[in-house]
Enzyme design. Structure first.
Site, short mmCIF file in Angstrom:
data_model
loop_
_atom_site.label_atom_id
_atom_site.label_comp_id
_atom_site.label_asym_id
_atom_site.label_seq_id
_atom_site.Cartn_x
_atom_site.Cartn_y
_atom_site.Cartn_z
N CYS A 143 -20.09 36.75 22.46
CA CYS A 143 -19.13 37.46 21.61
C CYS A 143 -17.83 37.72 22.36
O CYS A 143 -17.75 38.63 23.19
CB CYS A 143 -19.73 38.78 21.12
SG CYS A 143 -18.61 39.73 20.07
N CYS A 146 -16.26 41.12 21.68
CA CYS A 146 -16.92 42.22 22.39
C CYS A 146 -16.56 42.23 23.88
O CYS A 146 -16.33 43.28 24.47
CB CYS A 146 -18.45 42.10 22.29
SG CYS A 146 -19.06 41.65 20.67
N ASP A 147 -16.56 41.07 24.50
CA ASP A 147 -16.53 41.01 25.97
C ASP A 147 -15.26 40.42 26.57
O ASP A 147 -15.00 40.59 27.76
CB ASP A 147 -17.72 40.16 26.47
CG ASP A 147 -19.06 40.78 26.09
OD1 ASP A 147 -19.11 42.01 25.93
OD2 ASP A 147 -20.04 40.03 25.93
#
Ligand code: NAP
Length: 332
Positions: A143, A146-147
């Site tokens: 992701c 997300c990261d």
């Protein structure tokens, strides 16, 4: 056989499930969460258990770990009386009310209403090195949103694996941080929509390794590169990188439903009324990634978890089950 009677059964243990549980327990609905049992493919807590630092969940200005966030959400639900069972729901019968569910521990559960929040799991390449580095925060992720913004990924060449719209989106997103984004795709054309593919192909920071399959992820504690094999010639080469984002699709966790709820072609639960969590079966609600193939964020999952609990509460009230008794065991 011993039946367990429940008012609200929540299946799952990610942000959607725990948020639904917080709302349902604060509304005195005495919910029980079947959080699932640990198996090779599943850990209670869902996908965030594989996320090392979460920087985009509102309210936490300092990054916190995915495990930490899930433990906090669970504790918050338990604080208001949510009961938690570490078993999976293995089958459901939604053909009549009350609904009947069976658990991996052999329980036969009779439920007035059910909230399905079982999530979706990212598909992985299936390489041991990939799994090891993804689990330990070693620069392998599924992701980018997300990261991708984490400091360790800044000003590095980053690899994105896949050729669909998700891979295009991840690659474009990562251009904000990376020195270069390399898309590794196993064929010579993208599956992605033309508009997304064109945007990628025109981007000065993105290049594509066509006909290439990742066969190994290099690096001990943190990724240093990927080994790819040419899918036409078999020739092997290494690509240096400081991160790998696998974007080869997701699989919603709906197998246990065995056709009892309407699903989209891609396996996600159909929620026919827009901006609602109602499903094809009255009294069954769905929230989080199991009904959302588009946003797939912790915060959106939590939002739909709230919606599902409010819908369950109203549905119970509408059916005259406003002050449910505590769960009771009866003998059928
Ligand atoms: P997808 O469309 O199924 O694409 C998956 C990609 O991964 C394909 O290119 C596939 O290669 C590749 N792949 C699959 N297994 C692989 C493996 N073992 N090794 C290497 N490559 C592998 O999945 P998605 O991109 O996640 O998209 C899912 C759905 O969401 C699609 O309908 C998409 O349009 C939609 N979506 C839309 C947007 C948007 O509109 N902004 C954004 C994201 C997703 P092949 O092509 O060779 O099969």
């Amino acid at each position: 056989m011993s039946d367990i009677r429940e008012t609200v059964v929540i299946i799952g243990s990610g942000p959607a499930a725990w948020t639904a549980a917080v709302y349902a327990s604060r509304a005195n609905l005495d919910p029980v969460v079947y959080e699932g049992e640990i198996s090779r493919d599943m850990v209670p807590g869902g996908q965030l258990m594989f996320t090392t630092d979460i920087e985009n969940f509102p309210g936490f200005p300092e990054a916190l770990g995915g495990t930490d966030l899930m433990e906090r959400m669970k504790a918050q639900a338990e604080r208001f009386g949510t009961r938690v069972v570490t078993e999976s729901i293995t089958s459901v019968d939604f053909s009549a009310r009350p609904f009947v569910l069976r658990s991996s521990g052999g329980s036969h559960i009779v439920a007035s209403t059910v909230i399905v929040a079982t999530g979706a799991r990212a598909n992985w390449l299936g390489l041991p090195s990939e799994e090891r580095l993804a689990r330990t925060g070693g620069g392998v992720s599924s992701c980018a949103v997300c990261d991708g913004a984490l400091p360790s990924f800044r000003n590095q060449p980053l690899v994105v694996v896949g050729g669909g719209d998700s891979a295009m989106e991840e690659a474009l997103y990562l251009t904000k941080f990376a020195s270069e984004v390399v898309i590794v795709h196993r064929r010579d054309s993208f599956r992605a929509s033309k508009v997304m593919a064109d945007r990628v192909l025109e981007h000065p920071k993105i290049r594509v390794e066509w006909n290439a399959q990742v066969t190994d992820v290099l690096g001990d504690d943190f990724i240093t590169g990927v080994r790819v094999a040419d899918t036409l010639t078999g020739e092997v080469r290494d690509i240096t990188c400081g991160g790998m984002f696998v974007a080869i699709g997701h699989t919603p966790n709906t197998a246990f439903l065995s056709g009892q709820l309407a699903l989209h072609e891609n396996g996600y639960i159909v929620t026919p009324d827009s901006w609602r969590t109602t499903t094809s079966v009255e009294g069954v609600f769905a929230c989080g990634d199991v009904m959302d193939s588009y946003y797939r964020q912790a915060v959106t999952a939590a939002g739909t978890g709230c919606m599902a609990a409010l819908e369950a509460e109203r549905w119970l009230a509408h059916h005259g089950i406003e002050r449910p008794a505590a769960a009771v065991e009866t003998t059928a």
